[in-house]
Motif scaffolding. Structure first.
Motif, PDB file in Angstrom:
ATOM      1  N   ASN A 113      47.895 103.676 105.222  1.00 18.24           N
ATOM      2  CA  ASN A 113      47.274 103.633 106.544  1.00 18.24           C
ATOM      3  C   ASN A 113      46.611 104.944 106.940  1.00 18.24           C
ATOM      4  OD1 ASN A 113      47.886 100.916 107.439  1.00 18.24           O
ATOM      5  ND2 ASN A 113      50.026 101.546 107.393  1.00 18.24           N
ATOM      6  N   ALA A 114      46.425 105.847 105.995  1.00 21.86           N
ATOM      7  CA  ALA A 114      45.787 107.137 106.294  1.00 21.86           C
ATOM      8  C   ALA A 114      44.269 107.068 106.178  1.00 21.86           C
ATOM      9  CB  ALA A 114      46.342 108.217 105.365  1.00 21.86           C
ATOM     10  N   TYR A 115      43.727 105.861 106.204  1.00 26.97           N
ATOM     11  CA  TYR A 115      42.286 105.632 106.162  1.00 26.97           C
ATOM     12  C   TYR A 115      41.915 104.794 107.382  1.00 26.97           C
ATOM     13  CZ  TYR A 115      43.093 107.072 101.354  1.00 26.97           C
ATOM     14  OH  TYR A 115      43.481 107.773 100.238  1.00 26.97           O
ATOM     15  N   PRO A 116      40.759 105.045 107.994  1.00 15.28           N
ATOM     16  CA  PRO A 116      40.392 104.289 109.206  1.00 15.28           C
ATOM     17  C   PRO A 116      40.397 102.789 108.959  1.00 15.28           C
ATOM     18  CG  PRO A 116      38.926 106.172 108.906  1.00 15.28           C
ATOM     19  CD  PRO A 116      39.756 106.070 107.656  1.00 15.28           C
ATOM     20  N   GLN A 117      41.084 102.075 109.817  1.00 16.38           N
ATOM     21  CA  GLN A 117      41.190 100.622 109.680  1.00 16.38           C
ATOM     22  C   GLN A 117      40.167  99.892 110.549  1.00 16.38           C
ATOM     23  OE1 GLN A 117      43.414  99.286 107.332  1.00 16.38           O
ATOM     24  NE2 GLN A 117      43.540 101.452 106.838  1.00 16.38           N
ATOM     25  N   ASP A 118      39.116 100.597 110.931  1.00 15.63           N
ATOM     26  CA  ASP A 118      37.982  99.992 111.616  1.00 15.63           C
ATOM     27  C   ASP A 118      36.722 100.540 110.956  1.00 15.63           C
ATOM     28  OD1 ASP A 118      36.118  99.122 113.993  1.00 15.63           O
ATOM     29  OD2 ASP A 118      38.108  98.351 114.495  1.00 15.63           O
ATOM     30  N   SER A 119      35.571  99.945 111.247  1.00 14.76           N
ATOM     31  CA  SER A 119      34.328 100.275 110.552  1.00 14.76           C
ATOM     32  C   SER A 119      33.324 100.960 111.475  1.00 14.76           C
ATOM     33  CB  SER A 119      33.706  98.992 109.987  1.00 14.76           C
ATOM     34  OG  SER A 119      32.424  99.252 109.436  1.00 14.76           O
ATOM     35  N   TYR A 120      32.573 101.899 110.903  1.00 16.09           N
ATOM     36  CA  TYR A 120      31.495 102.559 111.638  1.00 16.09           C
ATOM     37  C   TYR A 120      30.128 101.992 111.276  1.00 16.09           C
ATOM     38  CZ  TYR A 120      30.615 105.125 107.266  1.00 16.09           C
ATOM     39  OH  TYR A 120      30.343 105.449 105.947  1.00 16.09           O
ATOM     40  N   PHE A 121      30.047 101.119 110.289  1.00 14.36           N
ATOM     41  CA  PHE A 121      28.756 100.672 109.770  1.00 14.36           C
ATOM     42  C   PHE A 121      27.846 100.108 110.868  1.00 14.36           C
ATOM     43  CE2 PHE A 121      29.738  99.771 104.973  1.00 14.36           C
ATOM     44  CZ  PHE A 121      30.169 101.070 104.840  1.00 14.36           C
ATOM     45  N   ASP A 122      28.396  99.260 111.723  1.00 13.33           N
ATOM     46  CA  ASP A 122      27.590  98.570 112.728  1.00 13.33           C
ATOM     47  C   ASP A 122      26.954  99.553 113.696  1.00 13.33           C
ATOM     48  OD1 ASP A 122      26.450  96.849 114.529  1.00 13.33           O
ATOM     49  OD2 ASP A 122      28.228  95.628 114.847  1.00 13.33           O
ATOM     50  N   PHE A 123      27.768 100.367 114.375  1.00 11.83           N
ATOM     51  CA  PHE A 123      27.184 101.230 115.403  1.00 11.83           C
ATOM     52  C   PHE A 123      26.349 102.355 114.809  1.00 11.83           C
ATOM     53  CE2 PHE A 123      31.418 103.356 114.972  1.00 11.83           C
ATOM     54  CZ  PHE A 123      31.046 104.683 114.844  1.00 11.83           C
ATOM     55  N   ALA A 124      26.733 102.877 113.646  1.00  7.65           N
ATOM     56  CA  ALA A 124      25.954 103.953 113.040  1.00  7.65           C
ATOM     57  C   ALA A 124      24.585 103.466 112.590  1.00  7.65           C
ATOM     58  CB  ALA A 124      26.715 104.553 111.858  1.00  7.65           C
ATOM     59  N   GLU A 125      24.557 102.323 111.947  1.00  4.72           N
ATOM     60  CA  GLU A 125      23.284 101.781 111.462  1.00  4.72           C
ATOM     61  C   GLU A 125      22.345 101.458 112.616  1.00  4.72           C
ATOM     62  OE1 GLU A 125      20.710 100.334 108.272  1.00  4.72           O
ATOM     63  OE2 GLU A 125      22.455 101.664 108.376  1.00  4.72           O
TER      64      GLU A 125
END
Length: 495
Positions: free
Chosen positions: A45-57
């Motif tokens: 669980n030391a990795y983000p369990q949500d995504s940035y792809f949508d808002f960053a793109e």
């Protein structure tokens, strides 16, 4: 094989007792992390369990107004560089929280290792925890702060760099400066890199040795340490045969298989793979209200069409479309849906994502060669990269030269303005590499890093409304701190 691997990984991930429970409780109620096995489970669980792809793109110049009648509120807010009012999956606030949760798990693992006497047998876990902590902080500062500039970093607002587990129910944090954040990240990277291992049953889901070096090269590229980027990437060489993405073979597969292959841990280019909760694939590919501001079918040619190929040939990328070509996309995402109630047909979607790859790693190396003035090396390596993406590439006739690059990517005054200076030739090559990275990582949010560090102006056209322009040094380039975080005392970004 890929579907089975990702599914099994997600089932393991979801079956582990949630570490968030003890992290939100009083210290005397927390689960004891007192064995190597528990530490390893914690690091899942030391990795983000949500995504940035949508808002960053959606904040980049890859995205256009397709004209669809409706859209999700957060899709429109991202397009206008506004603070999001929503906090659900795929939102800015969700990713902020996911990064700090990941950091909390990494810190708890590091504390447990120290309490066990820091034996050498736990060096792999320590290395993974340090790189994971550095990665989440790097992603946070990349989105929620202005771009890194060593001349102003000592006074620019960074983000809180957290190095200890929380010991109180509500902890007040202050923002470190950019200089402090980058120093902390570098310290964690350099301490953790030598400790990394590939000795995992599924190494692509951990910070293995290659993933660690690829992330470090991204960090040092931002800092402008070209020598370190080249040093880190020396194992790739000038022709990483069989280690880049094989798009020619993808075109032999059907649409679903292409989606599944992209983030497959068996793909040689993929170095770090994650499976966060995300519904980005649906909004993007279904032509639903979530994709009004996406890659437009009428505009994709500007980024991925044959005219953008320096050899004048078609690219190997597969392009699909929805709604009579209103939106266009490259197949990259496979969603695994886990039912929580089969009868009610409800559950959670998880998206297989590539966080680090040899494709990015190699482009970082080429960019470092350019900035070192090693144009011959950059030519050879960039030509090899183009060769793996060009339909009908001919090694005899399709040669990359300085003259071709300069002609294809002419210098435009004040277009690319990093904190360091570039010669006209370097500026042409940097633009060529940035456009290559833009095309190769379409839909993945990577373009935002280049928009930010090169201070690229972005114009977002809106049908029947004035164009919204992200000018150079625009304060909106730093995403606004989530409301729940600023309400808890974290200083907001100026507007």
């Amino acid at each position: 094989m890929k579907k089975i691997k990702i599914t099994l990984f997600l089932l393991v991930l979801l079956s582990i007792t949630s570490c968030d429970d003890f992290l939100s409780e009083k210290p005397d109620n927390r689960t004891e992390i007192d064995t190597p096995e528990k530490i390893s489970e914690l690091l899942v669980n030391a990795y983000p369990q949500d995504s940035y792809f949508d808002f960053a793109e959606t904040m980049t110049d890859n995205v256009f107004d397709s004209g669809l009648a409706n859209t999700l509120r957060k899709n429109e807010q991202n397009y206008n560089w506004e603070i999001q009012s929503e906090t659900d999956t795929d939102s800015q606030a969700a990713y902020w929280d996911a990064c700090y949760r990941a950091i909390a798990h990494a810190n708890k693992a590091l504390e447990a290792i120290e309490q066990l006497g820091s034996p050498k047998s736990l060096n792999p876990q320590k290395g993974e925890a340090l790189l994971a902590r550095a990665y989440s902080h790097f992603m946070l500062v990349s989105f929620w702060s202005q771009r890194y500039n060593p001349a102003t970093a000592a006074k620019d607002l960074g983000i809180p760099y957290v190095t200890k587990p929380e010991t109180t129910l509500i902890t007040k944090y202050t923002r470190n400066t950019m200089a402090e954040v980058f120093d902390f990240i570098q310290k964690d990277i350099e301490e953790g890199l030598p400790l990394l291992t590939n000795d995992y049953s599924e190494p692509k889901f951990h910070f293995n040795k290659e993933a660690g070096k690829a992330f470090a090269s991204r960090f040092y590229l931002i800092k402008g340490n070209w020598d370190r980027v080249i040093e880190l990437s020396n194992d790739l060489g000038s022709k990483p045969v069989g280690r880049l993405r094989d798009y020619a073979s993808y075109k032999l597969n059907d649409f679903q298989t292409q989606n599944m292959r992209y983030a497959d841990s068996d793909e040689p280019t993929n170095l770090l793979v994650a499976s966060p909760e995300s519904y980005y694939a649906r909004a993007s590919y279904s032509g639903s209200s979530g994709s009004r501001f996406f890659l437009s079918g009428t505009r994709y040619n500007e980024i991925m069409g044959t005219p953008t190929n320096i050899f004048g040939k078609a690219w190997q990328y597969s392009i699909y479309s929805r709604n009579s070509f209103i939106t266009a996309f490259v197949p990259k995402f496979y969603e695994y849906f886990k039912y929580t109630n089969v009868t009610a047909n409800i559950g959670n979607g998880y998206l297989a994502e590539v966080l680090l790859s040899n494709d990015e790693f190699f482009l970082n190396r080429i960019e470092a060669h350019v900035m070192k003035g090693q144009i011959a090396d950059a030519n050879a390596e960039l030509e090899y990269f183009f060769a793996t993406r060009t339909t009908g590439y001919n090694a005899t006739t399709d040669k990359l030269t300085e003259a071709k690059v300069v002609a294809k990517y002419p210098v435009i005054d004040n277009e690319y303005t990093p904190f360091y200076t570039m010669t006209p030739v370097q500026a042409s090559y940097i633009k060529a590499i940035a456009e290559t990275r833009r095309r190769d990582f379409i839909h993945e949010g990577m373009r935002y890093f280049d928009v930010k560090r090169f201070n690229i102006v972005v114009k977002h056209e809106i049908i029947n409304k004035p164009t919204n322009t992200l000018v150079k040094d625009d304060k909106r380039r730093a995403i606004q701190i989530p409301l729940h975080a600023s309400s808890n005392g974290i200083e907001s970004n100026p507007r």
